[in-house]
Design a protein around this motif. Structure first.
Motif, PDB file in Angstrom:
ATOM      1  N   GLU A  15       0.863  -1.173   0.000  1.00  0.00           N
ATOM      2  CA  GLU A  15       0.000   0.000   0.000  1.00  0.00           C
ATOM      3  C   GLU A  15       0.904   1.230   0.000  1.00  0.00           C
ATOM      4  O   GLU A  15       2.097   1.141   0.242  1.00  0.00           O
ATOM      5  CB  GLU A  15      -0.948  -0.022   1.203  1.00  0.00           C
ATOM      6  N   GLY A  17       3.105   4.445   0.509  1.00  0.00           N
ATOM      7  CA  GLY A  17       3.934   4.867   1.621  1.00  0.00           C
ATOM      8  C   GLY A  17       5.154   4.004   1.856  1.00  0.00           C
ATOM      9  O   GLY A  17       6.102   4.454   2.474  1.00  0.00           O
ATOM     10  N   PHE A  18       5.124   2.760   1.366  1.00  0.00           N
ATOM     11  CA  PHE A  18       6.277   1.909   1.649  1.00  0.00           C
ATOM     12  C   PHE A  18       7.536   2.535   1.054  1.00  0.00           C
ATOM     13  O   PHE A  18       7.483   3.258   0.075  1.00  0.00           O
ATOM     14  CB  PHE A  18       6.053   0.505   1.113  1.00  0.00           C
ATOM     15  N   ARG A  19       8.662   2.264   1.696  1.00  0.00           N
ATOM     16  CA  ARG A  19       9.864   2.968   1.283  1.00  0.00           C
ATOM     17  C   ARG A  19      10.867   2.075   0.571  1.00  0.00           C
ATOM     18  O   ARG A  19      11.946   2.525   0.207  1.00  0.00           O
ATOM     19  CB  ARG A  19      10.514   3.644   2.497  1.00  0.00           C
ATOM     20  N   VAL A  67      11.844   0.176   9.585  1.00  0.00           N
ATOM     21  CA  VAL A  67      10.396   0.113   9.394  1.00  0.00           C
ATOM     22  C   VAL A  67      10.046   0.926   8.148  1.00  0.00           C
ATOM     23  O   VAL A  67      10.570   2.018   7.951  1.00  0.00           O
ATOM     24  CB  VAL A  67       9.654   0.682  10.617  1.00  0.00           C
ATOM     25  N   GLY A  68       9.156   0.381   7.322  1.00  0.00           N
ATOM     26  CA  GLY A  68       8.757   1.062   6.092  1.00  0.00           C
ATOM     27  C   GLY A  68       8.961   0.185   4.878  1.00  0.00           C
ATOM     28  O   GLY A  68       8.441   0.463   3.817  1.00  0.00           O
ATOM     29  N   ILE A  69       9.726  -0.916   5.044  1.00  0.00           N
ATOM     30  CA  ILE A  69       9.958  -1.798   3.902  1.00  0.00           C
ATOM     31  C   ILE A  69       8.851  -2.842   3.796  1.00  0.00           C
ATOM     32  O   ILE A  69       8.097  -3.068   4.740  1.00  0.00           O
ATOM     33  CB  ILE A  69      11.318  -2.522   3.979  1.00  0.00           C
ATOM     34  N   ARG A  70       8.779  -3.466   2.627  1.00  0.00           N
ATOM     35  CA  ARG A  70       7.876  -4.590   2.418  1.00  0.00           C
ATOM     36  C   ARG A  70       8.718  -5.758   1.916  1.00  0.00           C
ATOM     37  O   ARG A  70       9.779  -5.556   1.321  1.00  0.00           O
ATOM     38  CB  ARG A  70       6.801  -4.242   1.379  1.00  0.00           C
ATOM     39  N   GLY A  91      10.500  -9.294  13.227  1.00  0.00           N
ATOM     40  CA  GLY A  91       9.598  -8.220  13.609  1.00  0.00           C
ATOM     41  C   GLY A  91       8.754  -7.675  12.482  1.00  0.00           C
ATOM     42  O   GLY A  91       8.079  -6.659  12.648  1.00  0.00           O
ATOM     43  N   LEU A  92       8.756  -8.313  11.324  1.00  0.00           N
ATOM     44  CA  LEU A  92       7.885  -7.838  10.243  1.00  0.00           C
ATOM     45  C   LEU A  92       6.438  -8.173  10.581  1.00  0.00           C
ATOM     46  O   LEU A  92       6.144  -9.263  11.058  1.00  0.00           O
ATOM     47  CB  LEU A  92       8.271  -8.482   8.912  1.00  0.00           C
ATOM     48  N   ALA A  93       5.544  -7.237  10.327  1.00  0.00           N
ATOM     49  CA  ALA A  93       4.127  -7.475  10.570  1.00  0.00           C
ATOM     50  C   ALA A  93       3.560  -8.234   9.378  1.00  0.00           C
ATOM     51  O   ALA A  93       4.091  -8.148   8.270  1.00  0.00           O
ATOM     52  CB  ALA A  93       3.394  -6.150  10.753  1.00  0.00           C
ATOM     53  N   GLU A  95       1.050  -7.695   7.568  1.00  0.00           N
ATOM     54  CA  GLU A  95       0.641  -6.885   6.419  1.00  0.00           C
ATOM     55  C   GLU A  95       1.831  -6.337   5.637  1.00  0.00           C
ATOM     56  O   GLU A  95       1.638  -5.692   4.621  1.00  0.00           O
ATOM     57  CB  GLU A  95      -0.292  -5.766   6.875  1.00  0.00           C
ATOM     58  N   GLU A  96       3.046  -6.581   6.099  1.00  0.00           N
ATOM     59  CA  GLU A  96       4.226  -6.125   5.364  1.00  0.00           C
ATOM     60  C   GLU A  96       4.817  -7.219   4.486  1.00  0.00           C
ATOM     61  O   GLU A  96       5.810  -6.997   3.802  1.00  0.00           O
ATOM     62  CB  GLU A  96       5.293  -5.626   6.358  1.00  0.00           C
TER      63      GLU A  96
ATOM     64  N   ARG B 119       9.959  -5.277  19.134  1.00  0.00           N
ATOM     65  CA  ARG B 119      11.388  -5.433  19.438  1.00  0.00           C
ATOM     66  C   ARG B 119      12.018  -4.103  19.800  1.00  0.00           C
ATOM     67  O   ARG B 119      13.162  -4.031  20.217  1.00  0.00           O
ATOM     68  CB  ARG B 119      12.091  -6.031  18.225  1.00  0.00           C
ATOM     69  N   GLN B 192      13.899   3.547  12.284  1.00  0.00           N
ATOM     70  CA  GLN B 192      13.590   2.573  13.337  1.00  0.00           C
ATOM     71  C   GLN B 192      13.818   1.147  12.839  1.00  0.00           C
ATOM     72  O   GLN B 192      13.426   0.814  11.717  1.00  0.00           O
ATOM     73  CB  GLN B 192      12.141   2.729  13.787  1.00  0.00           C
ATOM     74  N   GLY B 195      10.288  -4.207  13.432  1.00  0.00           N
ATOM     75  CA  GLY B 195       9.765  -4.700  14.700  1.00  0.00           C
ATOM     76  C   GLY B 195       9.493  -3.576  15.682  1.00  0.00           C
ATOM     77  O   GLY B 195       9.108  -3.824  16.815  1.00  0.00           O
ATOM     78  N   ARG B 215       2.316   6.848   8.494  1.00  0.00           N
ATOM     79  CA  ARG B 215       1.782   6.095   7.357  1.00  0.00           C
ATOM     80  C   ARG B 215       2.483   6.512   6.069  1.00  0.00           C
ATOM     81  O   ARG B 215       2.805   5.680   5.224  1.00  0.00           O
ATOM     82  CB  ARG B 215       0.272   6.311   7.237  1.00  0.00           C
ATOM     83  N   GLU B 216       2.730   7.821   5.928  1.00  0.00           N
ATOM     84  CA  GLU B 216       3.429   8.294   4.731  1.00  0.00           C
ATOM     85  C   GLU B 216       4.819   7.684   4.627  1.00  0.00           C
ATOM     86  O   GLU B 216       5.363   7.544   3.538  1.00  0.00           O
ATOM     87  CB  GLU B 216       3.565   9.822   4.760  1.00  0.00           C
ATOM     88  N   HIS B 217       5.404   7.352   5.765  1.00  0.00           N
ATOM     89  CA  HIS B 217       6.731   6.737   5.746  1.00  0.00           C
ATOM     90  C   HIS B 217       6.647   5.217   5.741  1.00  0.00           C
ATOM     91  O   HIS B 217       7.625   4.545   6.055  1.00  0.00           O
ATOM     92  CB  HIS B 217       7.558   7.235   6.932  1.00  0.00           C
ATOM     93  N   GLY B 218       5.474   4.680   5.415  1.00  0.00           N
ATOM     94  CA  GLY B 218       5.357   3.245   5.207  1.00  0.00           C
ATOM     95  C   GLY B 218       5.072   2.427   6.449  1.00  0.00           C
ATOM     96  O   GLY B 218       5.238   1.212   6.443  1.00  0.00           O
ATOM     97  N   ARG B 223       1.443  -1.302  13.432  1.00  0.00           N
ATOM     98  CA  ARG B 223       2.550  -0.773  14.251  1.00  0.00           C
ATOM     99  C   ARG B 223       2.195   0.515  14.972  1.00  0.00           C
ATOM    100  O   ARG B 223       3.033   1.072  15.671  1.00  0.00           O
ATOM    101  CB  ARG B 223       3.751  -0.451  13.351  1.00  0.00           C
TER     102      ARG B 223
END
Lengths: 161, 325
Positions: A15, A17-19, A67-70, A91-93, A95-96, B119, B192, B195, B215-218, B223
C-alpha cells in the motif's frame, strides 16, 4: 500477510507509503522480476532453497532494514513459509509480507510426538510416516506460521490398539 | 484522614473498584501535580499492563487518568493531573486532594497495551500525554527493551523529564517547537529497526499528524498505537428522532443537544463517564438506522457495522434511529 498465487503487477502487497521492497525468490527463475517497486529502492535476494545459510542471509538483510519496507517471497510453499517465519521473528508485521506461492512442491509436517520435521508431497488429510519416530502421521489442516509446518499427529490414535 | 472525604454515592465507573488513600501529592510543573494512592492497610495493589489508566471518582464525577508506573507488582498507583481551567471541574477537584484523603478508584484498565512482539518502541508524547508513555518507558527499562522517546512540551512545562531521562538516557529527545519536532519525528520514523511499534499520546490533532506522517513513511497500522485524552470540538449536528424499541418511546434530539442528554432528560439512566466519545461507557445497541459516528472509541470496522454507537457524541445520518432500549 497476503497470499498471491501469481506474481501481480505494480506493487503487490505494498500500500502507499512503503519505502522499499525486499524481493526474495527461491529456485524460481525470475518470478519477482516483474514485481514493480514503484520507483522505490528494491533489493533482490535469490536462493536455491530455504536452508540455514540462505535464511541467515535473509535475517541479516532484514535486521539491517528499517520500518517502512515490504517483503515479497516467491517460491515453493516450503521455502516461502520458512522465510516468512524468519521475517516474523525479525519483527515484520503480517501486512508487510506478501507470499507468492507456486502451489507445487513439498510441505513440511511437524510431528507432535517427536518434533521431527518430515517433508512430503502428500496432501492435507492423508498420512505420512514420520522420519524421526516412524509414527504414521495424519497431516492436519493446522498450519503453524512460526514453525512453517503443518501439524502431524498419530493417525487413528483414538482407535483401540 | 476524614471519612467526610468519601462520596456517599459510588460512581458506576468505579463500582467493584478500590478505596485508596492519597499518600503523596507532588507538584510537577505550574499546572501538573502527581498524586499517589495506596491501600490504607498497606496491602499490595493489582498489577497492570503498561499504558493502563485508572478511573478516579472526585466529587460526583469520575475521570480517567493514566498510571505512570510500569505496573509490575505495585504497592502504590501514581497519576499526574493537568489542571484544565475551562474543563468540567474534575481536574480542579483532583488538584485539591491532599495526603490522607480517601477516594474511590476503578481497577486499572488497559487500552494502550504494548505489543508483545515489539522489538523496539518509538514513544511520542505531547504535554500531559507523557503519562502513559512514561509507563511504557518504565516497562521497557525493566524488561531491557530499547525505546526512543520524543517529548514535546512548552519550555519549562515538561512533567517527568528527569524520570524519562533516568529511564532512557540519551534516547530521549525533547522538543519545544514545531520545527525541531518535525525534524526529529521525520528522522526517527525513517530509522527505526524492523519490529518497532509506535505509541503516541497527546491532543487528537497532534496524534493524527504523527500517525499520518508515520503512514506516509510506510508504517502499517499494526505498528501504530494511540491514546486520546482530549477530543476535538464537535459541531452541533442535525436534529433527529430516536425510537426506543423496548420502552416504546420516541424522542426528538435537537441540534446542539446530545443523544445522551436527551435520554437523561427522559429519565433513562445510561452508564457514562467521559462524555467525549473516548471511554466507551455509554455504548448503545442500534437496531435500525445509520449512526453518525463521532467517537474515538469504536474501531473503523465496528463503526461500519452500525450496530453500536456512543450516545455522548454520536448522532444519526438517518432521520430516525431505533435503539435497543
Amino acid at each position: 500477510m497476503r497470499i498471491a498465487s501469481l506474481p501481480q503487477p505494480a506493487g503487490t502487497g505494498c500500500e502507499s507509503g512503503f519505502r522499499g521492497v525486499v524481493c526474495v525468490s527461491f529456485d524460481s527463475a525470475d518470478d519477482t522480476a516483474d514485481h514493480d517497486a514503484g520507483g522505490r529502492p528494491r533489493h533482490d535476494l535469490r536462493f536455491t532453497s530455504a536452508n540455514p545459510e540462505s535464511l541467515s542471509e535473509l535475517r541479516s538483510a532484514l535486521l539491517r532494514s528499517s520500518v517502512g519496507i515490504r517483503l515479497v517471497l516467491t517460491g515453493s510453499p516450503v521455502d516461502i513459509h520458512a522465510a516468512a517465519a524468519v521475517a516474523a521473528e525479525c519483527g515484520l508485521a503480517e501486512e508487510e509480507v506478501t507470499l507468492v506461492s507456486d502451489e507445487s512442491g513439498l510441505r513440511v509436517v511437524f510431528c507432535a510426538h517427536c518434533r521431527t520435521r518430515t517433508e512430503t508431497v502428500e496432501p492435507i488429510g492423508s498420512e505420512v510416516e514420520c522420519q524421526g519416530c516412524a509414527t504414521d502421521l495424519e497431516i492436519a489442516n493446522h498450519f503453524s506460521r512460526r514453525q512453517a509446518a503443518y501439524l502431524g499427529f498419530a493417525a487413528n490414535a483414538e482407535e483401540a490398539a | 484522614m476524614t471519612m467526610t472525604a468519601l462520596q456517599p454515592e459510588v460512581h458506576h465507573a468505579v463500582k467493584d473498584g478500590l478505596q485508596l488513600e492519597v499518600t503523596d501529592v507532588t507538584r510537577q510543573t505550574e499546572s501538573i501535580v502527581s498524586i499517589t494512592f495506596a491501600d490504607p492497610s498497606g496491602a499490595p495493589l493489582p498489577s497492570y499492563v503498561p499504558g493502563s489508566h485508572l478511573v478516579v471518582q472526585c466529587g460526583t464525577g469520575a475521570n480517567a487518568y493514566s498510571l505512570t508506573g510500569s505496573g509490575t507488582a505495585p504497592s502504590e498507583y501514581t497519576i499526574s493531573v493537568l489542571q484544565v481551567a475551562d474543563g468540567a471541574g474534575g481536574s480542579l477537584a483532583m488538584h485539591r486532594l491532599a495526603a490522607g484523603d480517601l477516594v474511590y478508584v476503578s481497577r486499572p484498565r488497559s487500552a494502550f497495551a504494548p505489543a508483545a512482539t515489539a522489538r523496539h518502541f518509538l514513544l511520542v508524547a505531547a504535554g500531559i500525554g507523557i503519562t502513559p508513555v512514561l509507563s511504557h518507558a518504565r516497562a521497557c527499562a525493566e524488561w531491557g527493551i530499547a525505546a526512543d522517546l520524543i517529548y514535546v512540551h512548552r519550555p519549562g512545562a515538561g512533567a517527568h523529564v528527569t524520570e524519562a531521562k533516568e529511564l532512557l538516557g540519551s534516547a530521549v529527545t525533547e522538543c519545544s517547537d514545531r520545527v525541531s519536532f518535525q525534524k526529529t519525528l521525520a528522522e526517527k520514523l525513517t530509522t527505526q529497526p524492523l519490529g518497532t511499534h509506535l505509541y503516541v499520546c497527546g491532543p487528537v490533532a497532534f496524534m493524527d499528524a504523527v500517525l499520518d506522517q508515520a503512514r506516509e513513511h510506510g508504517w502499517p497500522s499494526a505498528r501504530l498505537h494511540s491514546e486520546a485524552f482530549g477530543a476535538a470540538e464537535l459541531d452541533a449536528g442535525e436534529p433527529f428522532t430516536v425510537n426506543l424499541a423496548r420502552s416504546g418511546v420516541k424522542l426528538n434530539v435537537p441540534a446542539g443537544v446530545s443523544l445522551l442528554e436527551t435520554l437523561e432528560q427522559a429519565g433513562k439512566a445510561i452508564p457514562n463517564m467521559c462524555r467525549k466519545g473516548i471511554c466507551g461507557e455509554c455504548s448503545l445497541s442500534v437496531l435500525r438506522g445509520k449512526p453518525q459516528h463521532r467517537d474515538l472509541y469504536l474501531s473503523d470496522q465496528e463503526k461500519a457495522e452500525n450496530t453500536t454507537m456512543m450516545c455522548c457524541v454520536s448522532r444519526s445520518l438517518d432521520e430516525e434511529l431505533e435503539l435497543d432500549l
